[in-house]
Design an enzyme around this catalytic site. Structure first.
Site, PDB file in Angstrom:
ATOM      1  N   HIS A  68       1.354  -0.986  -0.192  1.00  0.00           N
ATOM      2  CA  HIS A  68       0.460  -0.177  -0.011  1.00  0.00           C
ATOM      3  C   HIS A  68       0.636   1.546   0.019  1.00  0.00           C
ATOM      4  O   HIS A  68       2.105   0.973   0.397  1.00  0.00           O
ATOM      5  CB  HIS A  68      -0.847   0.079   0.718  1.00  0.00           C
ATOM      6  CG  HIS A  68      -1.812   0.986   1.367  1.00  0.00           C
ATOM      7  ND1 HIS A  68      -1.617   2.487   1.408  1.00  0.00           N
ATOM      8  CD2 HIS A  68      -2.662   0.927   1.351  1.00  0.00           C
ATOM      9  CE1 HIS A  68      -2.679   2.915   1.962  1.00  0.00           C
ATOM     10  NE2 HIS A  68      -3.503   1.958   1.606  1.00  0.00           N
TER      11      HIS A  68
ATOM     12  N   GLN B 175      -4.224  -5.193   7.183  1.00  0.00           N
ATOM     13  CA  GLN B 175      -6.132  -6.252   6.551  1.00  0.00           C
ATOM     14  C   GLN B 175      -5.544  -7.994   7.568  1.00  0.00           C
ATOM     15  O   GLN B 175      -6.295  -8.944   6.626  1.00  0.00           O
ATOM     16  CB  GLN B 175      -5.258  -6.806   4.712  1.00  0.00           C
ATOM     17  CG  GLN B 175      -5.521  -4.976   4.776  1.00  0.00           C
ATOM     18  CD  GLN B 175      -6.321  -4.782   4.622  1.00  0.00           C
ATOM     19  OE1 GLN B 175      -7.589  -5.575   4.556  1.00  0.00           O
ATOM     20  NE2 GLN B 175      -6.706  -3.415   3.838  1.00  0.00           N
TER      21      GLN B 175
END
Length: 380
Positions: free
Chosen positions: A115, A194
């Protein structure tokens, strides 16, 4: 789709009464009433600052804030380590990047899966601190171990990677990577945004040194996250700021830092956010994280099966459910991901993510999809 016995919790999420069909949990999760009530209770009954007084409400607030640290640390199996509350995962990663005392010749390893929060800050820091930065390529299935092992050497100061890809849903072998990095004397920073909300976290001696995650992805409020620092490594990073609450003593020209998490939390913290995050951790513990994982696996199998049977749809990421979280990214031949997402919303009330998902390097250089993908992500 099947609810695996969790259908009774829908009543806790009032937003679902609007008819929303929510498949964007990898971006942010919904919030149950219990979390909002815990935060409201703070504001309504013992609103005060923490660690800054002896009157009743500030004592209650301080106790609740300290308890929040313990509850969230226990949730991620880090009771023996130092858990620091942050604004979000991005800030937690930045605390490590900017807090480490860099040495000439240091090398940092990240991956193309990352990310932007675990990619762009390293590029900026390289220019400031002068370390070498190596970006490990990955396959379209998200497997990183082989190339990572080749990149590791004794100059490597830290390896920073996502436990679970927010695009492909691929689950990295956390303990294996930590063991490889530690064999070269390198630290490990794990972006667990996540993974913490979706699977049991187990800490071992061959585990991470630093772990960052966000509260808003695990049923908690926005504006709260955490950095876990392995006990004994507190002195390896300097606090981003120094001030009220973070110091033990101050003289005319010196100051002494407080111990533990307090040294990293200067100023008035997000007290309500911490209380809300702790309540979210309790809520998930009440369900059981293995049950959460099993529920998501079942939904994932159903979703993969449905989508793979539709002509023109291509699914990205691993097919092995054992190394995949509840994230399915896909494309539709000849159609923009934003068009698909808009149609799903306007015609069916289904919320999915579309675009590059804050992962330009992965989209452009690995998947060959600069326009992005459609992502459906499940939760409880």
């Amino acid at each position: 789709m099947s609810d695996n016995g969790l259908g009774d919790i829908r009543k806790d999420f009032r937003i679902l009464s609007t008819g929303l069909k929510y498949f964007d949990n990898a971006a942010t999760s919904l919030t149950p009433d219990q979390v909002m009530e815990a935060m409201d209770n703070y504001y309504a009954t013992f609103r005060a600052n923490v660690g800054r007084g002896v009157y009743r409400s500030t004592r209650i607030a301080s106790e609740a804030y300290e308890a929040a640290h313990r509850k969230v640390a226990q949730f991620v199996d880090a009771s023996n380590d130092v858990l620091v509350f942050t604004k979000n995962c991005t800030e937690a990663i930045g605390m490590v990047i900017n807090g480490l005392r860099w040495r000439k010749g240091d090398k940092v390893i990240i991956t193309m899966l990352e990310h932007h929060s675990n990619y762009a800050p390293w590029i900026r820091a390289r220019k400031v601190f002068g370390f070498d930065l190596e970006v490990v390529r990955v396959g379209s299935n998200g497997i990183i171990t082989g190339e990572l092992e080749k990149a590791l050497d004794d100059r490597t100061r830290i390896v920073s990677f996502s436990h679970v890809s927010n695009v492909l849903g691929s689950i990295a072998p956390l303990e294996e990577i930590c063991k490889l990095a530690h064999s070269h004397g390198a630290f490990v920073l794990v972006d667990a945004s996540q993974s913490v909300p979706h699977m049991p976290m187990r800490s071992t001696k061959e585990s991470y040194d630093f772990m960052a995650f966000s509260g808003h992805k695990m049923l908690g409020p926005t504006g709260i996250g955490a950095l876990v620092i392995r006990r004994g490594l507190e002195d390896e990073i300097d606090p981003l700021s120094v001030g009220g609450g973070a110091v033990k003593d101050v003289s005319l020209d010196e100051y002494e830092l407080a111990e533990g998490w307090e040294r990293f939390e200067a100023g008035t913290p997000n007290i309500a956010g911490a209380i809300g995050l702790a309540r979210a951790a309790e809520y998930l513990d009440g369900i059981g994280m293995q049950r959460v994982r099993s529920h998501e696996e079942k939904l994932l199998e159903e979703m993969m099966s449905m989508l793979s049977g539709i002509e023109g749809i291509k699914i990205y990421g691993p097919n092995d459910m054992r190394v995949k979280s509840g994230i399915v990214s896909f494309s539709v031949d000849g159609l923009s991901p934003h068009i698909i997402a808009s149609l799903l919303d306007s015609e069916y009330g289904i919320a999915v993510r579309s675009g590059h998902m804050c992962c330009y390097p992965l989209m452009k250089y690995v998947l060959g999809k600069p326009e992005g993908l459609i992502r459906a992500s499940v939760y409880i």
